[in-house]
Design a protein around this motif. Structure first.
Motif, PDB file in Angstrom:
ATOM      1  N   LEU A 239      28.800  43.115  47.171  1.00  0.00           N
ATOM      2  CA  LEU A 239      29.496  43.001  48.449  1.00  0.00           C
ATOM      3  C   LEU A 239      30.991  43.235  48.257  1.00  0.00           C
ATOM      4  CD1 LEU A 239      29.389  42.470  51.449  1.00  0.00           C
ATOM      5  CD2 LEU A 239      29.354  40.014  50.971  1.00  0.00           C
ATOM      6  N   ASP A 240      31.542  42.774  47.138  1.00  0.00           N
ATOM      7  CA  ASP A 240      32.957  43.020  46.842  1.00  0.00           C
ATOM      8  C   ASP A 240      33.252  44.513  46.726  1.00  0.00           C
ATOM      9  OD1 ASP A 240      33.637  40.335  46.855  1.00  0.00           O
ATOM     10  OD2 ASP A 240      33.425  40.108  44.681  1.00  0.00           O
ATOM     11  N   ALA A 241      32.352  45.260  46.093  1.00  0.00           N
ATOM     12  CA  ALA A 241      32.547  46.709  45.947  1.00  0.00           C
ATOM     13  C   ALA A 241      32.496  47.393  47.313  1.00  0.00           C
ATOM     14  CB  ALA A 241      31.496  47.291  45.018  1.00  0.00           C
ATOM     15  N   LEU A 242      31.578  46.968  48.178  1.00  0.00           N
ATOM     16  CA  LEU A 242      31.511  47.536  49.533  1.00  0.00           C
ATOM     17  C   LEU A 242      32.761  47.196  50.324  1.00  0.00           C
ATOM     18  CD1 LEU A 242      27.866  47.074  50.861  1.00  0.00           C
ATOM     19  CD2 LEU A 242      29.043  49.191  50.296  1.00  0.00           C
ATOM     20  N   PHE A 243      33.236  45.969  50.188  1.00  0.00           N
ATOM     21  CA  PHE A 243      34.460  45.551  50.867  1.00  0.00           C
ATOM     22  C   PHE A 243      35.627  46.437  50.436  1.00  0.00           C
ATOM     23  CE2 PHE A 243      38.443  43.176  50.707  1.00  0.00           C
ATOM     24  CZ  PHE A 243      38.591  42.814  52.031  1.00  0.00           C
ATOM     25  N   GLU A 244      35.783  46.639  49.146  1.00  0.00           N
ATOM     26  CA  GLU A 244      36.893  47.455  48.633  1.00  0.00           C
ATOM     27  C   GLU A 244      36.772  48.904  49.101  1.00  0.00           C
ATOM     28  OE1 GLU A 244      39.677  46.430  47.295  1.00  0.00           O
ATOM     29  OE2 GLU A 244      38.957  44.361  47.319  1.00  0.00           O
ATOM     30  N   ALA A 245      35.555  49.426  49.174  1.00  0.00           N
ATOM     31  CA  ALA A 245      35.354  50.797  49.654  1.00  0.00           C
ATOM     32  C   ALA A 245      35.733  50.916  51.128  1.00  0.00           C
ATOM     33  CB  ALA A 245      33.907  51.227  49.430  1.00  0.00           C
ATOM     34  N   ALA A 246      35.352  49.918  51.935  1.00  0.00           N
ATOM     35  CA  ALA A 246      35.710  49.930  53.364  1.00  0.00           C
ATOM     36  C   ALA A 246      37.221  49.805  53.542  1.00  0.00           C
ATOM     37  CB  ALA A 246      34.992  48.802  54.101  1.00  0.00           C
ATOM     38  N   LYS A 247      37.837  48.970  52.730  1.00  0.00           N
ATOM     39  CA  LYS A 247      39.285  48.779  52.806  1.00  0.00           C
ATOM     40  C   LYS A 247      40.025  50.067  52.439  1.00  0.00           C
ATOM     41  CE  LYS A 247      42.807  45.547  51.163  1.00  0.00           C
ATOM     42  NZ  LYS A 247      43.024  44.363  50.341  1.00  0.00           N
ATOM     43  N   ALA A 248      39.567  50.750  51.406  1.00  0.00           N
ATOM     44  CA  ALA A 248      40.221  51.984  50.964  1.00  0.00           C
ATOM     45  C   ALA A 248      40.104  53.085  52.010  1.00  0.00           C
ATOM     46  CB  ALA A 248      39.638  52.442  49.631  1.00  0.00           C
ATOM     47  N   ILE A 249      38.939  53.212  52.621  1.00  0.00           N
ATOM     48  CA  ILE A 249      38.756  54.280  53.607  1.00  0.00           C
ATOM     49  C   ILE A 249      39.446  53.938  54.925  1.00  0.00           C
ATOM     50  CG2 ILE A 249      36.550  53.570  54.621  1.00  0.00           C
ATOM     51  CD1 ILE A 249      37.445  57.156  53.588  1.00  0.00           C
ATOM     52  N   GLN A 250      39.567  52.663  55.245  1.00  0.00           N
ATOM     53  CA  GLN A 250      40.247  52.255  56.480  1.00  0.00           C
ATOM     54  C   GLN A 250      41.666  52.816  56.519  1.00  0.00           C
ATOM     55  OE1 GLN A 250      41.182  48.089  56.824  1.00  0.00           O
ATOM     56  NE2 GLN A 250      41.233  48.170  59.055  1.00  0.00           N
ATOM     57  N   ASP A 251      42.329  52.839  55.387  1.00  0.00           N
ATOM     58  CA  ASP A 251      43.700  53.358  55.313  1.00  0.00           C
ATOM     59  C   ASP A 251      43.777  54.843  55.664  1.00  0.00           C
ATOM     60  OD1 ASP A 251      44.763  50.903  54.597  1.00  0.00           O
ATOM     61  OD2 ASP A 251      44.634  51.309  52.448  1.00  0.00           O
ATOM     62  N   LYS A 252      42.665  55.552  55.562  1.00  0.00           N
ATOM     63  CA  LYS A 252      42.650  56.987  55.835  1.00  0.00           C
ATOM     64  C   LYS A 252      42.284  57.310  57.278  1.00  0.00           C
ATOM     65  CE  LYS A 252      41.750  57.929  51.078  1.00  0.00           C
ATOM     66  NZ  LYS A 252      41.479  58.942  50.143  1.00  0.00           N
TER      67      LYS A 252
END
Length: 134
Positions: free
Chosen positions: A4-17
């Motif tokens: 879940l942490d990895a999914l959270f970080e992926a969502a956070k990274a793409i949100q910036d784009k």
């Protein structure tokens, strides 16, 4: 299976784009598939408002383009204090590729705020199994 942490970080990274020059409300989504792959998407606005696209729709498109067809869990990250759950259209898009008990985690910058199952967000839904029963 990604954490879940990895999914959270992926969502956070793409949100910036996200491309959100009109609402300035950026959303990111990360979905996991049974084989552990992660696909992301962000909202993309358009001056002709109805033709923008949601983060969840982008992630699902990326998943399908890669040859995948099942979602095992999702993280949707929005801005502000309120829960940013998938819109009605995206709930139906998710339903096409997910089981009723698929977890949908709603996040903010600080972490996961609340988790739902697809069935909680889209009860009594219509999906592929309805057409198979004909």
């Amino acid at each position: 299976m990604p954490s879940l942490d990895a999914l959270f970080e992926a969502a956070k990274a793409i949100q910036d784009k996200a491309y959100a020059p009109y609402s300035r409300f950026k959303v990111g989504a990360a979905i996991a598939t049974p084989d552990g792959r992660v696909f992301t998407g962000c909202n993309v606005e358009n001056a002709a408002y109805p033709v923008g696209s949601c983060a969840e729709a982008g992630a699902i498109s990326a998943m399908v383009a890669a040859g995948e067809s099942r979602i095992t869990q999702i993280v949707v990250m929005g801005e502000g204090e309120a829960l940013v759950t998938p819109c009605g259209g995206c709930r139906q898009r998710i339903r096409e590729f997910a089981a009723p008990d698929t977890p949908i985690h709603i996040a903010g910058p600080e972490g996961i705020r609340k988790s739902f199952t697809l069935d909680e967000l889209l009860p009594f839904s219509f999906g592929p199994d309805n057409l198979a029963a004909r």
